[in-house]
Design a protein around this motif. Sequence first.
Motif, PDB file in Angstrom:
ATOM      1  N   SER A  41       0.779  -1.372  -0.123  1.00 30.52           N
ATOM      2  CA  SER A  41      -0.114  -0.016  -0.130  1.00 30.52           C
ATOM      3  C   SER A  41       0.904   1.133   0.167  1.00 30.52           C
ATOM      4  O   SER A  41       2.228   1.337   0.257  1.00 30.52           O
ATOM      5  CB  SER A  41      -0.880   0.053   1.196  1.00 30.52           C
ATOM      6  N   ASP A  42       0.412   2.529  -0.149  1.00 28.41           N
ATOM      7  CA  ASP A  42       0.990   3.677  -0.230  1.00 28.41           C
ATOM      8  C   ASP A  42       1.491   3.782   1.380  1.00 28.41           C
ATOM      9  O   ASP A  42       2.515   4.537   1.597  1.00 28.41           O
ATOM     10  CB  ASP A  42       0.078   4.839  -0.519  1.00 28.41           C
ATOM     11  N   SER A  52      -4.731  -8.522  -4.461  1.00 30.46           N
ATOM     12  CA  SER A  52      -4.585  -8.303  -2.908  1.00 30.46           C
ATOM     13  C   SER A  52      -3.251  -8.783  -2.513  1.00 30.46           C
ATOM     14  O   SER A  52      -2.449  -9.781  -2.880  1.00 30.46           O
ATOM     15  CB  SER A  52      -5.696  -9.101  -2.213  1.00 30.46           C
ATOM     16  N   GLU A 105       2.533  -6.371   6.356  1.00 33.17           N
ATOM     17  CA  GLU A 105       1.657  -5.351   6.019  1.00 33.17           C
ATOM     18  C   GLU A 105       2.430  -4.265   5.055  1.00 33.17           C
ATOM     19  O   GLU A 105       1.911  -3.507   4.545  1.00 33.17           O
ATOM     20  CB  GLU A 105       0.595  -4.545   6.746  1.00 33.17           C
ATOM     21  N   HIS A 106       3.733  -4.463   5.247  1.00 33.76           N
ATOM     22  CA  HIS A 106       4.665  -3.781   4.649  1.00 33.76           C
ATOM     23  C   HIS A 106       5.768  -4.384   3.760  1.00 33.76           C
ATOM     24  O   HIS A 106       6.655  -3.695   3.090  1.00 33.76           O
ATOM     25  CB  HIS A 106       5.317  -2.557   5.343  1.00 33.76           C
ATOM     26  N   SER A 132       2.736   1.592   3.241  1.00 30.12           N
ATOM     27  CA  SER A 132       4.089   1.028   3.140  1.00 30.12           C
ATOM     28  C   SER A 132       4.923   1.895   2.716  1.00 30.12           C
ATOM     29  O   SER A 132       6.210   1.655   3.349  1.00 30.12           O
ATOM     30  CB  SER A 132       4.086  -0.367   2.103  1.00 30.12           C
ATOM     31  N   ALA A 145       3.035   1.178  -4.664  1.00 32.93           N
ATOM     32  CA  ALA A 145       2.172   0.272  -4.033  1.00 32.93           C
ATOM     33  C   ALA A 145       1.584  -0.662  -5.193  1.00 32.93           C
ATOM     34  O   ALA A 145       1.846  -0.627  -6.323  1.00 32.93           O
ATOM     35  CB  ALA A 145       0.906   0.989  -3.564  1.00 32.93           C
TER      36      ALA A 145
END
Length: 308
Positions: free
Chosen positions: A86-87, A135, A150-151, A89, A130
């Motif tokens: 994600s952003d 997913s 998550e990162h 991250s 990202a």
Amino acid sequence: MASPIIHHVSVINRDRYVTFEFYHKVLGLEFLLKTVNQDEIDMMHLFFGDETGRPGTEFSAFEMPGIPDKQFGTNALERTVFAVPSDASLDFWFERFQQFEVFNCEIEEWQNRKYLMFEDRDGVQLGLTALREGSADEHAPHVAADIPREHAILGIDSFQSRVRYADASARAFMQMFELEIVEELDFHGKRVIVLGREGALFGQQLHLIEDRTANLSNEGIGSVQHIALNARNREELLAVEQMILDINFRYSGIKERDFFEALYYREPNSLLIEVATEQTTFKKPEMATDNYDEVPLILPEFLEQKIA
């Protein structure tokens, strides 16, 4: 799962220990394999990627301490961009790069996306953005104690090349790999052709930056030695080989690379391209250590007696 466009990327580094420390312990990529260059067996070859080592996540480094640093220029394989979840991250990685004193350009916007461009200890150009498609839960990143899932880096998002004649490279890639032009953009005053394919792993793309004013690049420490594009199976590899023969590009013939088959050729702007089969027999060796010297050296069968 979807097939990648980019099978793997291989770069030139100066020192195996620095490479191991940076890619495994700073970036948190899984250390997949400690081996040698099959064509030059005195050269160490280190492989990194996700927990499975699947094509599309692999990144490797050749240790070549005795050569000069690269010289920036055109007709060069330039930058590998990795996908993160994600952003948010990107904020995590920016702070981590500050902690580990990793040269970076801070978070910037291009292609209507956020990017964090950075370099390894030898000046290899890298980036983070990202995940484009799907997913993060579908993937298998290596998770370290100080890098939460998550990162964690998922795999290769895109690759940037700088070339004199972008249309020539684009035509060849589209013909040989069933790619299409996704968009054309401006990058610091330079035209960029973006190539992709619907349904590719991570939404992978190839970015061709047209630069007719810079001198030709010189390969050295900090260069990308080659990029490997994906062939789903041997039949696709043979089809690419036939197109290479029809176009009369310089190429290597098909080589057995222990875990997969591959060939190498020079495309219209002289970039070194490998084509490697996605079908692979690779299984990650068990390595219950983060000490480089304790990791076993793995050799293909034809080299075991030669090096022993």
